[in-house]
Scaffold this motif. Sequence first.
Motif, mmCIF file in Angstrom:
data_model
loop_
_atom_site.group_PDB
_atom_site.id
_atom_site.type_symbol
_atom_site.label_atom_id
_atom_site.label_comp_id
_atom_site.label_asym_id
_atom_site.label_seq_id
_atom_site.Cartn_x
_atom_site.Cartn_y
_atom_site.Cartn_z
ATOM 1 N N GLN A 94 0.826 -1.205 0.000
ATOM 2 C CA GLN A 94 0.000 0.000 0.000
ATOM 3 C C GLN A 94 0.861 1.256 0.000
ATOM 4 O O GLN A 94 0.339 2.362 -0.217
ATOM 5 N N ALA A 95 2.160 1.121 0.212
ATOM 6 C CA ALA A 95 3.060 2.268 0.125
ATOM 7 C C ALA A 95 3.078 2.872 -1.266
ATOM 8 O O ALA A 95 3.657 3.943 -1.471
ATOM 9 N N SER A 96 2.439 2.224 -2.227
ATOM 10 C CA SER A 96 2.353 2.806 -3.566
ATOM 11 C C SER A 96 1.674 4.172 -3.547
ATOM 12 O O SER A 96 1.985 5.037 -4.376
ATOM 13 N N ALA A 97 0.745 4.391 -2.615
ATOM 14 C CA ALA A 97 0.040 5.673 -2.561
ATOM 15 C C ALA A 97 0.983 6.830 -2.236
ATOM 16 O O ALA A 97 1.043 7.815 -2.983
ATOM 17 N N ALA A 118 2.386 14.725 5.820
ATOM 18 C CA ALA A 118 2.187 14.047 7.099
ATOM 19 C C ALA A 118 1.809 12.586 6.879
ATOM 20 O O ALA A 118 2.294 11.688 7.584
ATOM 21 N N GLY A 119 0.950 12.325 5.895
ATOM 22 C CA GLY A 119 0.581 10.946 5.582
ATOM 23 C C GLY A 119 1.763 10.132 5.101
ATOM 24 O O GLY A 119 1.940 8.968 5.500
ATOM 25 N N ILE A 120 2.606 10.747 4.258
ATOM 26 C CA ILE A 120 3.806 10.056 3.782
ATOM 27 C C ILE A 120 4.729 9.736 4.951
ATOM 28 O O ILE A 120 5.259 8.627 5.070
ATOM 29 N N GLY A 121 4.916 10.716 5.844
ATOM 30 C CA GLY A 121 5.771 10.487 7.002
ATOM 31 C C GLY A 121 5.272 9.362 7.882
ATOM 32 O O GLY A 121 6.058 8.533 8.361
ATOM 33 N N LEU A 122 3.944 9.320 8.086
ATOM 34 C CA LEU A 122 3.380 8.256 8.921
ATOM 35 C C LEU A 122 3.548 6.895 8.255
ATOM 36 O O LEU A 122 3.885 5.901 8.919
ATOM 37 N N GLY A 273 1.929 -1.884 10.353
ATOM 38 C CA GLY A 273 0.908 -1.971 9.309
ATOM 39 C C GLY A 273 -0.206 -0.967 9.506
ATOM 40 O O GLY A 273 -0.682 -0.347 8.539
ATOM 41 N N VAL A 274 -0.631 -0.779 10.747
ATOM 42 C CA VAL A 274 -1.664 0.221 11.039
ATOM 43 C C VAL A 274 -1.171 1.620 10.674
ATOM 44 O O VAL A 274 -1.915 2.435 10.112
ATOM 45 N N ALA A 275 0.104 1.908 10.954
ATOM 46 C CA ALA A 275 0.668 3.214 10.619
ATOM 47 C C ALA A 275 0.711 3.427 9.109
ATOM 48 O O ALA A 275 0.423 4.526 8.618
ATOM 49 N N VAL A 276 1.054 2.383 8.343
ATOM 50 C CA VAL A 276 1.075 2.499 6.879
ATOM 51 C C VAL A 276 -0.322 2.801 6.350
ATOM 52 O O VAL A 276 -0.521 3.726 5.548
ATOM 53 N N VAL A 277 -1.312 2.040 6.796
ATOM 54 C CA VAL A 277 -2.681 2.236 6.324
ATOM 55 C C VAL A 277 -3.197 3.620 6.733
ATOM 56 O O VAL A 277 -3.811 4.336 5.930
ATOM 57 N N ALA A 278 -2.937 4.020 7.981
ATOM 58 C CA ALA A 278 -3.377 5.335 8.450
ATOM 59 C C ALA A 278 -2.699 6.446 7.654
ATOM 60 O O ALA A 278 -3.326 7.469 7.330
ATOM 61 N N GLY A 279 -1.424 6.257 7.328
ATOM 62 C CA GLY A 279 -0.723 7.255 6.528
ATOM 63 C C GLY A 279 -1.318 7.399 5.143
ATOM 64 O O GLY A 279 -1.454 8.514 4.616
ATOM 65 N N LEU A 287 -9.182 10.304 5.891
ATOM 66 C CA LEU A 287 -9.217 10.253 7.346
ATOM 67 C C LEU A 287 -9.689 11.575 7.962
ATOM 68 O O LEU A 287 -10.560 11.572 8.831
ATOM 69 N N PRO A 288 -9.160 12.746 7.507
ATOM 70 C CA PRO A 288 -9.694 13.997 8.051
ATOM 71 C C PRO A 288 -11.186 14.177 7.784
ATOM 72 O O PRO A 288 -11.915 14.669 8.645
#
Length: 329
Positions: A94-97, A118-122, A273-279, A287-288
């Motif tokens: 999912q890091a493709s995003a 911020a999403g990329i960093g997370l 994994g949760v951090a990747v998906v949340a990012g 998410l916002p």
Amino acid sequence: MTARDRSLAVLVAVLWGLNFLAVRVGLDHFPPFFLAALRYLVLAVPVVLFVPRPGVRLRWLLGYGLGFGVAQFGLLFLAIEQGMPSGLASVVVQASAPFTVLLGALLLRERVSGRQLAGIGLAVLGMAVIAVDRARTAPLLPLVLTVLAALGWAVGNLASRQARPEYPLRFALWMAVVPPLPLLALSAVMEGPATGWRALGSSFGPEGWPGLVALVYIAVLGSVVGSGIWTALLKRYPAGVVAPFSMLVPVVGMAGAWLALHERPTGWAVAGGVAVVAGVLLGTGWLPRFLRDRDGTAAAPRLPGGGGGRPPGGQPAGTTGASQETRRS
């Protein structure tokens, strides 16, 4: 979105999530590059015969096929064959995003918002957690290959966006014509010129049927059925409404691998994994919006002409190109 269409979106996520299990089963019978080549060869023959060619420039079709098809699936299959847990692979890819956002900024000079950064960093933090956790117990090469597969997916995303196909499903199907020859060449060089073909011949025996079933699932259910439904949903709704359902794919992938393959991710791997998906969700803007919807601030009625909330039928501001692409595994 209607209840029926929500059910269809969930069905696609289930099909794509279970696709990682099918890959794991298929790799027990076929070498990785050869299996990836078969995946597209099964599709390429009927596409050439029955699907009209998309009216796009050849370079974008080739770029999409080489990035999304050859790089992503070739490296992903190799990573799983080398020991990457299939459930964890469904998360890392999912890091493709965020990769799509970064490549869009570097190559197309697209603006990157603070929320996207911020999403990329997370997401990067999540991948770092997974990497550190994996380094304690297993080689890092399978994880690196999976990250490179996600980068290949991002390259394919950019090519697809530049192509701007009038008929996205037709474009996606014709992409399947590109990967077979490069993947077969890689298979011949790295796996042996006859290895894959011998595996294919033995798959028709009494012990080879699981490999054939896995191949049919990957090519038909995971590709044609899943992508067809997804494309139809994207035609009816804004990408920001449909794309978040793809985040169910790693949930299904990890749950299916846990139940069927007895893969037991560590607590750190789950947290990463949760951090990747949340990012990814943060970077795509979903998410916002979800948090605003819950506290009622985004529920104001729309005024004529689009005042209040999103413009009628419009795409949410800040939605990345990655959220517009059909997500396949």
